[in-house]
Design a protein around this motif. Sequence first.
Motif, mmCIF file in Angstrom:
data_model
loop_
_atom_site.group_PDB
_atom_site.id
_atom_site.type_symbol
_atom_site.label_atom_id
_atom_site.label_comp_id
_atom_site.label_asym_id
_atom_site.label_seq_id
_atom_site.Cartn_x
_atom_site.Cartn_y
_atom_site.Cartn_z
ATOM 1 N N GLY A 123 0.785 -1.220 0.000
ATOM 2 C CA GLY A 123 0.000 0.000 0.000
ATOM 3 C C GLY A 123 0.815 1.267 0.000
ATOM 4 N N LYS A 124 0.157 2.345 0.426
ATOM 5 C CA LYS A 124 0.732 3.685 0.366
ATOM 6 C C LYS A 124 1.151 4.141 1.765
ATOM 7 C CE LYS A 124 -2.440 4.765 -3.438
ATOM 8 N NZ LYS A 124 -3.453 5.695 -3.953
ATOM 9 N N GLU A 125 2.092 3.427 2.372
ATOM 10 C CA GLU A 125 2.446 3.667 3.760
ATOM 11 C C GLU A 125 2.904 5.100 4.026
ATOM 12 O OE1 GLU A 125 3.263 1.096 2.005
ATOM 13 O OE2 GLU A 125 2.699 -0.711 3.087
ATOM 14 N N ASP A 126 3.839 5.609 3.212
ATOM 15 C CA ASP A 126 4.408 6.933 3.448
ATOM 16 C C ASP A 126 4.062 7.906 2.325
ATOM 17 O OD1 ASP A 126 5.699 5.878 5.719
ATOM 18 O OD2 ASP A 126 7.351 5.152 4.487
ATOM 19 N N PHE A 127 2.901 7.716 1.729
ATOM 20 C CA PHE A 127 2.537 8.530 0.563
ATOM 21 C C PHE A 127 2.537 10.022 0.880
ATOM 22 C CE2 PHE A 127 0.406 8.007 -3.630
ATOM 23 C CZ PHE A 127 1.106 6.884 -4.035
ATOM 24 N N ALA A 128 1.855 10.388 1.959
ATOM 25 C CA ALA A 128 1.728 11.807 2.300
ATOM 26 C C ALA A 128 3.082 12.430 2.582
ATOM 27 C CB ALA A 128 0.812 11.961 3.513
ATOM 28 N N GLN A 129 3.938 11.692 3.290
ATOM 29 C CA GLN A 129 5.283 12.208 3.602
ATOM 30 C C GLN A 129 6.108 12.376 2.330
ATOM 31 O OE1 GLN A 129 3.581 9.750 5.103
ATOM 32 N NE2 GLN A 129 4.480 9.218 7.105
ATOM 33 N N ALA A 130 5.947 11.445 1.383
ATOM 34 C CA ALA A 130 6.694 11.523 0.128
ATOM 35 C C ALA A 130 6.272 12.749 -0.673
ATOM 36 C CB ALA A 130 6.493 10.249 -0.689
ATOM 37 N N VAL A 131 4.973 12.993 -0.754
ATOM 38 C CA VAL A 131 4.460 14.153 -1.482
ATOM 39 C C VAL A 131 4.930 15.446 -0.820
ATOM 40 C CG1 VAL A 131 2.362 15.407 -2.100
ATOM 41 C CG2 VAL A 131 2.467 12.927 -2.414
ATOM 42 N N ALA A 132 4.896 15.482 0.513
ATOM 43 C CA ALA A 132 5.344 16.673 1.239
ATOM 44 C C ALA A 132 6.821 16.934 0.999
ATOM 45 C CB ALA A 132 5.066 16.495 2.731
ATOM 46 N N ALA A 133 7.627 15.865 0.999
ATOM 47 C CA ALA A 133 9.063 16.016 0.765
ATOM 48 C C ALA A 133 9.333 16.537 -0.641
ATOM 49 C CB ALA A 133 9.767 14.679 0.979
ATOM 50 N N ALA A 134 8.582 16.031 -1.628
ATOM 51 C CA ALA A 134 8.768 16.474 -3.011
ATOM 52 C C ALA A 134 8.406 17.950 -3.169
ATOM 53 C CB ALA A 134 7.925 15.621 -3.955
ATOM 54 N N ARG A 135 7.345 18.381 -2.485
ATOM 55 C CA ARG A 135 6.907 19.778 -2.590
ATOM 56 C C ARG A 135 7.985 20.733 -2.076
ATOM 57 N NH1 ARG A 135 1.268 18.386 -0.893
ATOM 58 N NH2 ARG A 135 0.001 18.460 -2.794
ATOM 59 N N LYS A 136 8.708 20.310 -1.063
ATOM 60 C CA LYS A 136 9.707 21.182 -0.435
ATOM 61 C C LYS A 136 11.054 21.123 -1.157
ATOM 62 C CE LYS A 136 7.661 20.592 4.168
ATOM 63 N NZ LYS A 136 7.879 20.021 5.526
ATOM 64 N N ALA A 137 11.218 20.193 -2.084
ATOM 65 C CA ALA A 137 12.521 19.977 -2.715
ATOM 66 C C ALA A 137 12.626 20.691 -4.054
ATOM 67 C CB ALA A 137 12.755 18.481 -2.911
ATOM 68 N N GLU A 138 13.868 20.942 -4.439
ATOM 69 C CA GLU A 138 14.129 21.559 -5.736
ATOM 70 C C GLU A 138 13.969 20.540 -6.854
ATOM 71 O OE1 GLU A 138 17.683 24.422 -7.563
ATOM 72 O OE2 GLU A 138 17.811 23.644 -5.527
ATOM 73 N N LEU A 139 14.200 19.265 -6.514
ATOM 74 C CA LEU A 139 14.106 18.175 -7.494
ATOM 75 C C LEU A 139 13.825 16.875 -6.757
ATOM 76 C CD1 LEU A 139 15.887 17.480 -10.684
ATOM 77 C CD2 LEU A 139 16.415 15.842 -8.876
ATOM 78 N N ALA A 140 13.115 15.954 -7.416
ATOM 79 C CA ALA A 140 12.831 14.647 -6.821
ATOM 80 C C ALA A 140 13.422 13.539 -7.682
ATOM 81 C CB ALA A 140 11.323 14.450 -6.676
ATOM 82 N N VAL A 141 14.136 12.629 -7.045
ATOM 83 C CA VAL A 141 14.620 11.410 -7.697
ATOM 84 C C VAL A 141 13.767 10.267 -7.164
ATOM 85 C CG1 VAL A 141 16.551 9.827 -8.050
ATOM 86 C CG2 VAL A 141 16.978 12.297 -7.909
ATOM 87 N N VAL A 142 12.962 9.660 -8.032
ATOM 88 C CA VAL A 142 12.044 8.594 -7.625
ATOM 89 C C VAL A 142 12.585 7.267 -8.146
ATOM 90 C CG1 VAL A 142 9.683 7.738 -7.694
ATOM 91 C CG2 VAL A 142 10.111 10.208 -7.686
ATOM 92 N N VAL A 143 12.813 6.326 -7.234
ATOM 93 C CA VAL A 143 13.443 5.048 -7.583
ATOM 94 C C VAL A 143 12.447 3.919 -7.344
ATOM 95 C CG1 VAL A 143 15.482 3.597 -7.298
ATOM 96 C CG2 VAL A 143 15.611 6.042 -6.758
ATOM 97 N N VAL A 144 11.972 3.321 -8.429
ATOM 98 C CA VAL A 144 10.980 2.250 -8.354
ATOM 99 C C VAL A 144 11.450 1.061 -9.187
ATOM 100 C CG1 VAL A 144 9.060 3.832 -7.947
ATOM 101 C CG2 VAL A 144 9.687 3.229 -10.292
ATOM 102 N N GLY A 145 10.662 -0.025 -9.177
ATOM 103 C CA GLY A 145 11.040 -1.186 -9.995
ATOM 104 C C GLY A 145 10.522 -2.485 -9.428
ATOM 105 N N GLU A 146 11.448 -3.416 -9.175
ATOM 106 C CA GLU A 146 11.050 -4.767 -8.795
ATOM 107 C C GLU A 146 11.765 -5.246 -7.547
ATOM 108 O OE1 GLU A 146 9.886 -7.263 -12.593
ATOM 109 O OE2 GLU A 146 11.961 -6.628 -12.731
ATOM 110 N N ASN A 147 11.227 -6.314 -6.945
ATOM 111 C CA ASN A 147 11.895 -7.054 -5.887
ATOM 112 C C ASN A 147 12.470 -8.335 -6.489
ATOM 113 O OD1 ASN A 147 11.328 -5.408 -3.662
ATOM 114 N ND2 ASN A 147 9.378 -6.426 -3.258
#
Length: 253
Positions: A123-147
């Motif tokens: 699920g979306k455990e830290d979704f709100a925190q991630a969005v808040a962090a992105a809003r405050k940052a100059e740039l976001a590096v998002v790392v996704v993929g597989e296990n």
Amino acid sequence: LVDRAVRRVLDLKFRLGLFEHPYVDAKQAEQIVHSKEHQELALQTARESIVLLKNESNLLPLKKDLKSIAVIGPNADDRWSELGDYSPQLVPQKVTTVLDGIKQKVSSATRVTYVRGCEVIGGKEDFAQAVAAARKAELAVVVVGENPRNAGSGSVPATDGEGHDVATLDLTGAQEDLVKAIHATGTPVVLVLLNGRPLSIPWESAHLPAIMEAWEPGERGGEAVADVLFGDYNPTGRLAITIPRSIGQLPAY
């Protein structure tokens, strides 16, 4: 046929001298295994395997003195996602994650904020925190993929590896929702993919300015990703395989 196969194996063992010297030279092994030369080879191999899929308006390379960077995603600080399926269940060597690599690369004045956001499956455990962090940052590096299959010695559900076929090549779980939510903040997004098989990312391809395919880059993969992000290594744009737009395009030749 069996005799022939056995004969070939025995012949190779004779050539290697294993019958005269059947035991490992422990001192030689200590000098060779994970030697400095091999560590440097791991870094160079990771650099050369990374493919820059998209770089709109030359967003990359990034400046090392950015005021703030948000590093987000389930694979941003996960060493297993860099090692792949056929790796030992116990890895004593240090594995540099993407978060580690970025922290090592930026200036001391740059604020680096890390939020996991969600899991590869879950699920979306830290979704709100991630969005808040992105809003405050100059740039976001998002790392996704597989296990990979060996992730966390089996404690994490696998999406990739031997015996783990899938019905779709889309990002699993809430990962695509996370990417869309970070993009919606208006902060520029660099997407980094850590995966063993090609992933179908049509939405990301259409909306994000920069996308990097890093595969499963090994123990120094985080350093290699950071080298490309910040311009210390110039990546290729060449793919060794076809990446389908969707499973409907398969089989691809």
